[in-house]
Motif scaffolding. Structure first.
Motif, PDB file in Angstrom:
ATOM      1  N   ASN A 157       0.836  -1.199   0.000  1.00 39.12           N
ATOM      2  CA  ASN A 157       0.000   0.000   0.000  1.00 39.12           C
ATOM      3  C   ASN A 157       0.869   1.246   0.000  1.00 39.12           C
ATOM      4  O   ASN A 157       1.993   1.247   0.496  1.00 39.12           O
ATOM      5  CB  ASN A 157      -0.913   0.014   1.222  1.00 39.12           C
ATOM      6  CG  ASN A 157      -0.124   0.122   2.514  1.00 39.12           C
ATOM      7  OD1 ASN A 157       0.753  -0.698   2.769  1.00 39.12           O
ATOM      8  ND2 ASN A 157      -0.423   1.112   3.330  1.00 39.12           N
ATOM      9  N   LEU A 158       0.343   2.306  -0.562  1.00 40.85           N
ATOM     10  CA  LEU A 158       1.061   3.573  -0.594  1.00 40.85           C
ATOM     11  C   LEU A 158       0.037   4.694  -0.392  1.00 40.85           C
ATOM     12  O   LEU A 158      -0.684   5.055  -1.327  1.00 40.85           O
ATOM     13  CB  LEU A 158       1.797   3.759  -1.916  1.00 40.85           C
ATOM     14  CG  LEU A 158       2.762   4.938  -1.943  1.00 40.85           C
ATOM     15  CD1 LEU A 158       3.964   4.660  -1.037  1.00 40.85           C
ATOM     16  CD2 LEU A 158       3.241   5.214  -3.356  1.00 40.85           C
ATOM     17  N   PRO A 159      -0.051   5.247   0.820  1.00 41.70           N
ATOM     18  CA  PRO A 159      -1.023   6.318   1.076  1.00 41.70           C
ATOM     19  C   PRO A 159      -0.603   7.625   0.419  1.00 41.70           C
ATOM     20  O   PRO A 159       0.555   8.048   0.526  1.00 41.70           O
ATOM     21  CB  PRO A 159      -1.018   6.437   2.607  1.00 41.70           C
ATOM     22  CG  PRO A 159       0.317   5.924   3.020  1.00 41.70           C
ATOM     23  CD  PRO A 159       0.707   4.877   2.022  1.00 41.70           C
ATOM     24  N   PHE A 160      -1.540   8.254  -0.276  1.00 47.41           N
ATOM     25  CA  PHE A 160      -1.291   9.554  -0.885  1.00 47.41           C
ATOM     26  C   PHE A 160      -1.896  10.651  -0.013  1.00 47.41           C
ATOM     27  O   PHE A 160      -3.010  10.499   0.478  1.00 47.41           O
ATOM     28  CB  PHE A 160      -1.909   9.627  -2.290  1.00 47.41           C
ATOM     29  CG  PHE A 160      -1.035   9.091  -3.381  1.00 47.41           C
ATOM     30  CD1 PHE A 160      -0.357   9.940  -4.231  1.00 47.41           C
ATOM     31  CD2 PHE A 160      -0.893   7.723  -3.553  1.00 47.41           C
ATOM     32  CE1 PHE A 160       0.461   9.443  -5.244  1.00 47.41           C
ATOM     33  CE2 PHE A 160      -0.088   7.214  -4.557  1.00 47.41           C
ATOM     34  CZ  PHE A 160       0.595   8.075  -5.406  1.00 47.41           C
ATOM     35  N   PRO A 161      -1.179  11.747   0.183  1.00 45.00           N
ATOM     36  CA  PRO A 161      -1.758  12.863   0.945  1.00 45.00           C
ATOM     37  C   PRO A 161      -2.837  13.567   0.133  1.00 45.00           C
ATOM     38  O   PRO A 161      -2.845  13.504  -1.101  1.00 45.00           O
ATOM     39  CB  PRO A 161      -0.558  13.786   1.186  1.00 45.00           C
ATOM     40  CG  PRO A 161       0.353  13.513   0.027  1.00 45.00           C
ATOM     41  CD  PRO A 161       0.177  12.048  -0.307  1.00 45.00           C
ATOM     42  N   THR A 162      -3.733  14.248   0.808  1.00 46.78           N
ATOM     43  CA  THR A 162      -4.772  15.016   0.116  1.00 46.78           C
ATOM     44  C   THR A 162      -4.431  16.504   0.067  1.00 46.78           C
ATOM     45  O   THR A 162      -4.990  17.232  -0.757  1.00 46.78           O
ATOM     46  CB  THR A 162      -6.130  14.828   0.813  1.00 46.78           C
ATOM     47  OG1 THR A 162      -6.006  15.177   2.201  1.00 46.78           O
ATOM     48  CG2 THR A 162      -6.594  13.369   0.714  1.00 46.78           C
ATOM     49  N   GLU A 163      -3.526  16.961   0.932  1.00 46.46           N
ATOM     50  CA  GLU A 163      -3.122  18.365   0.920  1.00 46.46           C
ATOM     51  C   GLU A 163      -2.449  18.662  -0.421  1.00 46.46           C
ATOM     52  O   GLU A 163      -1.533  17.954  -0.837  1.00 46.46           O
ATOM     53  CB  GLU A 163      -2.144  18.610   2.082  1.00 46.46           C
ATOM     54  CG  GLU A 163      -2.056  20.074   2.519  1.00 46.46           C
ATOM     55  CD  GLU A 163      -1.180  20.914   1.587  1.00 46.46           C
ATOM     56  OE1 GLU A 163      -1.441  22.119   1.450  1.00 46.46           O
ATOM     57  OE2 GLU A 163      -0.226  20.353   0.987  1.00 46.46           O
ATOM     58  N   PRO A 164      -2.924  19.676  -1.152  1.00 47.50           N
ATOM     59  CA  PRO A 164      -2.469  19.897  -2.535  1.00 47.50           C
ATOM     60  C   PRO A 164      -0.961  19.998  -2.707  1.00 47.50           C
ATOM     61  O   PRO A 164      -0.395  19.446  -3.665  1.00 47.50           O
ATOM     62  CB  PRO A 164      -3.170  21.204  -2.934  1.00 47.50           C
ATOM     63  CG  PRO A 164      -4.388  21.240  -2.070  1.00 47.50           C
ATOM     64  CD  PRO A 164      -3.974  20.628  -0.765  1.00 47.50           C
ATOM     65  N   ARG A 165      -0.262  20.689  -1.817  1.00 44.42           N
ATOM     66  CA  ARG A 165       1.185  20.853  -1.984  1.00 44.42           C
ATOM     67  C   ARG A 165       1.923  19.537  -1.789  1.00 44.42           C
ATOM     68  O   ARG A 165       2.863  19.214  -2.527  1.00 44.42           O
ATOM     69  CB  ARG A 165       1.700  21.911  -1.006  1.00 44.42           C
ATOM     70  CG  ARG A 165       1.233  23.330  -1.335  1.00 44.42           C
ATOM     71  CD  ARG A 165       1.682  24.308  -0.260  1.00 44.42           C
ATOM     72  NE  ARG A 165       1.067  24.008   1.034  1.00 44.42           N
ATOM     73  CZ  ARG A 165       1.365  24.632   2.175  1.00 44.42           C
ATOM     74  NH1 ARG A 165       2.292  25.582   2.178  1.00 44.42           N
ATOM     75  NH2 ARG A 165       0.759  24.304   3.301  1.00 44.42           N
ATOM     76  N   LEU A 166       1.493  18.756  -0.803  1.00 41.72           N
ATOM     77  CA  LEU A 166       2.118  17.453  -0.565  1.00 41.72           C
ATOM     78  C   LEU A 166       1.792  16.483  -1.700  1.00 41.72           C
ATOM     79  O   LEU A 166       2.643  15.690  -2.123  1.00 41.72           O
ATOM     80  CB  LEU A 166       1.649  16.876   0.772  1.00 41.72           C
ATOM     81  CG  LEU A 166       2.001  17.691   2.018  1.00 41.72           C
ATOM     82  CD1 LEU A 166       1.461  17.008   3.261  1.00 41.72           C
ATOM     83  CD2 LEU A 166       3.508  17.891   2.133  1.00 41.72           C
TER      84      LEU A 166
END
Length: 267
Positions: free
Chosen positions: A157-166
């Motif tokens: 698994n690889l979690p993606f951030p939701t904060e636009p810059r990250l």
């Protein structure tokens, strides 16, 4: 949602099933490479298993890579999209929430052993849709559910951030994994100090930045290993200076050598 591959996709829809005929519904079907099963959700658990072939699953904010011999638990209400990079033979189980005792409501990949693999195939090919839940088939299904729930987790698994810059940083790494993407460079892209970036990235993904970057590269290597690219070419493509460094990192994460994930030669 992160786009997994840079290619044209043939869009497909999921099953129109609205209600399960029994506590467990077995579904087996094939999908061609280049197919995207559009985002959808179920009111039941899904255990998604690719008997052959490799695919990626975008489930909520998490990207999951699913090689053969691995399955993924997708919880009720979780919107998920399937990206089929090569032809796959899917064998899915739709499971009423009351039929399993799973506390963690997050998608997770597990390793499927030979016994469970054979059991899933038997369920998909030999157990009728409206099986007798109090008879022999019902007892088989209960044993299978117990076996599925005891499978060990796998680091796919690889979690993606939701904060636009990250998220911009993560997509930049995904588009050019061979580049260094140092902490200072990524922090600058996110318009943060290195210390602030490190803290926010860990909070958003649950992984330290360097761990996330390495896992992104290694997960990306799985699809390459399924093609005709050599291990040396894969290592250089994703930013490792030598095949031995790549193999060492690969074994540390997955517990197996890269050669275990190459596509078998046709018989």
């Amino acid at each position: 949602m992160a786009r997994i591959h840079n290619r044209d996709w043939c869009l497909a829809c999921t099953s129109s099933l609205k209600e399960l005929p029994r506590h467990v519904y077995f579904r087996a079907y094939s999908l061609k490479g280049g197919t995207c099963v559009q985002g959808h959700e179920h009111v039941w658990w899904q255990f998604l298993f690719a008997r052959n072939g490799l695919m990626q699953v975008q489930a909520g904010a998490t990207t999951l890579t699913l090689p053969p011999d691995y399955g993924v638990w997708i919880p009720p209400g979780c919107v998920h999209t399937l990206w089929i990079g090569e032809e796959v033979e899917l064998e899915s189980l739709y499971i009423e929430p009351t039929a399993v005792a799973i506390q963690d409501q997050e998608p997770r990949v597990v390793m499927v052993d030979e016994f469970v693999r054979a059991f899933i195939h038997h369920g998909c090919t030999s157990i009728p849709v409206k099986y007798d839940e109090d008879g022999a088939d019902g007892r088989k299904v209960k044993v299978l559910l117990d076996s599925l729930q005891s499978l060990p987790d796998a680091p796919f698994n690889l979690p993606f951030p939701t904060e636009p810059r990250l998220l911009e940083v993560c997509l930049t790494i995904q588009s050019a994994p061979h580049l260094a993407h140092t902490l200072d460079e990524s922090a600058g892209l996110a318009r943060m100090s290195s210390r602030t970036f490190t803290r926010h990235f860990l909070r958003a993904t649950g992984l330290p930045y360097h761990t996330w970057r390495q896992r992104m590269r290694l997960l990306g290597s799985l699809e390459m290993l399924r093609s005709d690219i050599t291990v040396t070419e894969v290592a250089l493509t994703i930013g490792y200076s030598t095949p031995s460094a790549f193999t060492h990192a690969f074994k540390q994460l997955f517990g197996k050598s890269p050669s275990r994930f190459t596509r078998p030669e046709p018989k």
